[in-house]
Design a protein around this motif. Structure first.
Motif, short mmCIF file in Angstrom:
data_model
loop_
_atom_site.label_atom_id
_atom_site.label_comp_id
_atom_site.label_asym_id
_atom_site.label_seq_id
_atom_site.Cartn_x
_atom_site.Cartn_y
_atom_site.Cartn_z
N TYR A 17 0.99 -1.10 -0.22
CA TYR A 17 -0.15 0.08 0.05
C TYR A 17 0.82 1.06 -0.03
O TYR A 17 0.76 2.40 -0.61
CB TYR A 17 -1.02 -0.16 1.20
CG TYR A 17 -1.70 1.36 1.49
CD1 TYR A 17 -2.70 1.44 0.68
CD2 TYR A 17 -1.28 2.20 2.23
CE1 TYR A 17 -3.59 2.42 0.73
CE2 TYR A 17 -1.99 3.41 2.37
CZ TYR A 17 -3.08 3.65 1.61
OH TYR A 17 -3.81 4.72 1.78
N LEU A 18 1.79 1.39 0.96
CA LEU A 18 2.71 2.51 1.07
C LEU A 18 3.64 2.84 -0.29
O LEU A 18 3.68 3.89 -0.60
CB LEU A 18 3.69 2.34 2.29
CG LEU A 18 2.93 2.49 3.56
CD1 LEU A 18 3.78 2.08 4.72
CD2 LEU A 18 2.38 3.80 3.96
N LEU A 19 4.16 1.62 -0.97
CA LEU A 19 4.74 1.74 -1.91
C LEU A 19 3.90 2.25 -3.26
O LEU A 19 4.50 3.18 -3.95
CB LEU A 19 5.40 0.30 -2.38
CG LEU A 19 6.51 -0.26 -1.58
CD1 LEU A 19 6.97 -1.42 -1.79
CD2 LEU A 19 7.95 0.81 -1.69
N ALA A 20 2.65 1.73 -3.28
CA ALA A 20 1.95 2.24 -4.56
C ALA A 20 1.54 3.81 -4.33
O ALA A 20 1.37 4.54 -5.45
CB ALA A 20 0.83 1.28 -4.63
N ARG A 21 1.36 4.19 -2.97
CA ARG A 21 0.88 5.39 -2.73
C ARG A 21 1.96 6.31 -3.05
O ARG A 21 1.88 7.55 -3.37
CB ARG A 21 0.36 5.79 -1.34
CG ARG A 21 -1.09 4.87 -1.10
CD ARG A 21 -2.07 5.47 -2.08
NE ARG A 21 -3.24 4.32 -2.06
CZ ARG A 21 -3.48 3.38 -2.75
NH1 ARG A 21 -2.39 2.76 -3.43
NH2 ARG A 21 -4.50 2.60 -2.72
N PHE A 29 3.67 -0.17 -12.64
CA PHE A 29 4.26 -1.38 -12.20
C PHE A 29 3.27 -2.31 -11.46
O PHE A 29 3.47 -3.66 -11.88
CB PHE A 29 5.62 -1.20 -11.16
CG PHE A 29 5.87 -2.30 -10.29
CD1 PHE A 29 6.98 -3.22 -10.87
CD2 PHE A 29 5.29 -2.62 -9.00
CE1 PHE A 29 7.41 -4.28 -10.44
CE2 PHE A 29 5.83 -3.85 -8.45
CZ PHE A 29 6.96 -4.72 -9.05
N TRP A 30 2.40 -1.85 -10.64
CA TRP A 30 1.61 -2.64 -9.93
C TRP A 30 0.58 -3.52 -10.75
O TRP A 30 0.44 -4.72 -10.45
CB TRP A 30 0.84 -1.89 -8.79
CG TRP A 30 2.07 -1.48 -7.80
CD1 TRP A 30 2.24 -0.09 -7.47
CD2 TRP A 30 2.61 -2.23 -6.79
NE1 TRP A 30 3.25 -0.23 -6.74
CE2 TRP A 30 3.68 -1.32 -6.16
CE3 TRP A 30 2.49 -3.49 -6.63
CZ2 TRP A 30 4.45 -1.76 -5.27
CZ3 TRP A 30 3.59 -3.97 -5.53
CH2 TRP A 30 4.42 -3.02 -4.68
N GLY A 199 2.16 -11.41 -4.30
CA GLY A 199 0.89 -11.18 -4.16
C GLY A 199 0.45 -10.36 -3.07
O GLY A 199 -0.54 -9.61 -3.30
N LEU A 200 0.84 -10.51 -1.87
CA LEU A 200 0.67 -9.73 -0.75
C LEU A 200 1.03 -8.27 -1.03
O LEU A 200 0.20 -7.42 -0.72
CB LEU A 200 1.23 -10.30 0.38
CG LEU A 200 1.01 -11.76 0.78
CD1 LEU A 200 1.73 -12.25 2.01
CD2 LEU A 200 -0.59 -11.74 1.27
N LEU A 201 2.01 -7.86 -1.66
CA LEU A 201 2.36 -6.76 -2.09
C LEU A 201 1.31 -6.09 -3.02
O LEU A 201 0.75 -4.72 -2.75
CB LEU A 201 3.75 -6.62 -2.81
CG LEU A 201 4.79 -6.68 -1.85
CD1 LEU A 201 6.25 -6.79 -2.51
CD2 LEU A 201 5.27 -5.55 -0.78
N CYS A 202 0.80 -6.82 -4.01
CA CYS A 202 -0.13 -6.32 -4.87
C CYS A 202 -1.42 -6.16 -4.15
O CYS A 202 -2.26 -5.27 -4.55
CB CYS A 202 -0.39 -7.14 -6.13
SG CYS A 202 1.05 -7.53 -7.13
N VAL A 203 -1.69 -7.11 -3.17
CA VAL A 203 -2.92 -6.96 -2.50
C VAL A 203 -3.28 -5.37 -1.63
O VAL A 203 -3.89 -4.65 -1.80
CB VAL A 203 -3.40 -7.95 -1.35
CG1 VAL A 203 -4.35 -7.55 -0.23
CG2 VAL A 203 -3.33 -9.11 -2.09
#
Length: 305
Positions: A17-21, A29-30, A199-203
Motif C-alpha cells: 500500500y505504501l509503495l503504491a501510494r 508497475f503494480w 501477491g501480498l504486496l499487490c493486495v
C-alpha cells in the motif's frame, strides 16, 4: 509464535500500500506485477504443489467435500436472506463475494507459515475445489436474468482462469503418477518462490481506503459474516466430518481470510456495484489484521493443532 507467524504477511500488505501510494517503482508497475503473478507465478505454485499432492488420500477427499459443503451452505443461507429481503444483482453479487470469496495469496501464505509443505499441498487441493465453485456462485449472483449469456460468461471465466487451469493440470499429473520429470519440478519451484510475497504486496497496492466512506453498516455486516461467522461454520463442518488438524486448519483459515481483490474486477465486468465491492475488500483486509490471529488462536485452544 502466532503473532510472529502472521504479522509479516500483513506487513507485506502494508508495504505494498505504501509503495503504491508513493508511486514506487512506477505507476504502471503494480498492474503489471499483479498480472504476472496471477497468470504465471501463482499458477506455477499451485501446479507444482498439486502435482505432488496425495490426492487419492481419503483425508484429502474429505477436505474437498468439506470445502464444497461450507461454501454451498453459506451460499444457500445468503440466497435465503435475499429471498426474505430482495436486493438487485448489482448489490447482492458483491455481498455474496464478500462472504464466500477468499484472498488466495494470504490464505496460502498463512497455511505455508503455520503448516509447512504438507499444508501447502493440501491447500492446493482446497483451491482446486473452491476456486471454480466460488467463481460459479459469484457469476450467478451478479447475473440478472439472461440465462444464455450468464452461462456463456460462466464457461468463459472458468476455462480462462489460470488458477483453475493450473489446478486441473496439477491434478492430472498427480493422477498419472509421473511426477515432474527432467528437472521441471525445480523450474516450477523457482518460478513460484516469489509468488506469495509479490501477491501480498499487490493486495496492499490495490486497497482503496476512500471506498470505506459509503455504507459502513453493510460493510461491517458483510465483514462479520466473512471474518467471524464463516470460520465458525467451517469449524463445525470440520468437527462433523472428522478432519485431521492440518485439514481442519486449512478449512478454517480459508474461511477466515478477507475476500479476494479479483472480486472487484469481476464485479465491474458484470455490471455490479464496483465502489461497494472495493469497500468490502478494503474493510475486510484491514479488519483481518485483528480477526485472523484471533480465529487461529481460538482454533488452537480448541485442540486444532
Amino acid at each position: 509464535m502466532l503473532f510472529l507467524t502472521i504479522w509479516p504477511l500483513f506487513a507485506l500488505i502494508c508495504a505494498g500500500y505504501l509503495l503504491a501510494r508513493k508511486g514506487f517503482p512506477a505507476e504502471g508497475f503494480w498492474p503489471a506485477a499483479e498480472r504476472m503473478n496471477y497468470f504465471v507465478m501463482f499458477p506455477a505454485l499451485l501446479f507444482s504443489s498439486l502435482a505432488r499432492a496425495p490426492i487419492r488420500d481419503p483425508e484429502v477427499l474429505r477436505l474437498g467435500a468439506a470445502a464444497m459443503l461450507t461454501l454451498l451452505i453459506a451460499a444457500a443461507l445468503l440466497a435465503l436472506a435475499r429471498w426474505l429481503r430482495p436486493a438487485p444483482a448489482a448489490r447482492f453479487g458483491p455481498a455474496l463475494q464478500g462472504v464466500l470469496r477468499f484472498n488466495t495469496y494470504l490464505g496460502v501464505a498463512a497455511i505455508t507459515s503455520l503448516a509447512g509443505p504438507e499444508g501447502l499441498s493440501r491447500a492446493a487441493v482446497y483451491l482446486a475445489i473452491a476456486v471454480p465453485l466460488v467463481n460459479l456462485l459469484s457469476i450467478l449472483a451478479l447475473s440478472e436474468g439472461g440465462a444464455t449469456g450468464r452461462w456463456r460468461r460462466l464457461v468463459r471465466t472458468i476455462f480462462t482462469n489460470p488458477l483453475i487451469l493450473a489446478c486441473l493440470a496439477g491434478i492430472a499429473v498427480a493422477l498419472a503418477g509421473t511426477g515432474l520429470p527432467f528437472g521441471s519440478g525445480a523450474f516450477f519451484s523457482l518460478l513460484a518462490q516469489g509468488s506469495l510475497p509479490l501477491g501480498l504486496l499487490c493486495v496492499g497496492a490495490a486497497l482503496q481506503p476512500q471506498a470505506l466512506r459509503q455504507d459502513m453498516t453493510a460493510l461491517a455486516g458483510i465483514g462479520a459474516l466473512r471474518l467471524l461467522a464463516m470460520p465458525v461454520l467451517a469449524t463445525v463442518i470440520a468437527l462433523l466430518m472428522g478432519l485431521e488438524p492440518v485439514s481442519a486448519l486449512i478449512l478454517v483459515i480459508f474461511s477466515a481470510i478477507p475476500t479476494a481483490p479479483t472480486a472487484y474486477v469481476l464485479t465491474r465486468q458484470l455490471g455490479g456495484d464496483g465502489p461497494f465491492m472495493a469497500g468490502i475488500i478494503t474493510s475486510q483486509t484491514l479488519a483481518a489484521v485483528l480477526t485472523l490471529p484471533l480465529v487461529v488462536w481460538l482454533f488452537g485452544l480448541m485442540g486444532g493443532n
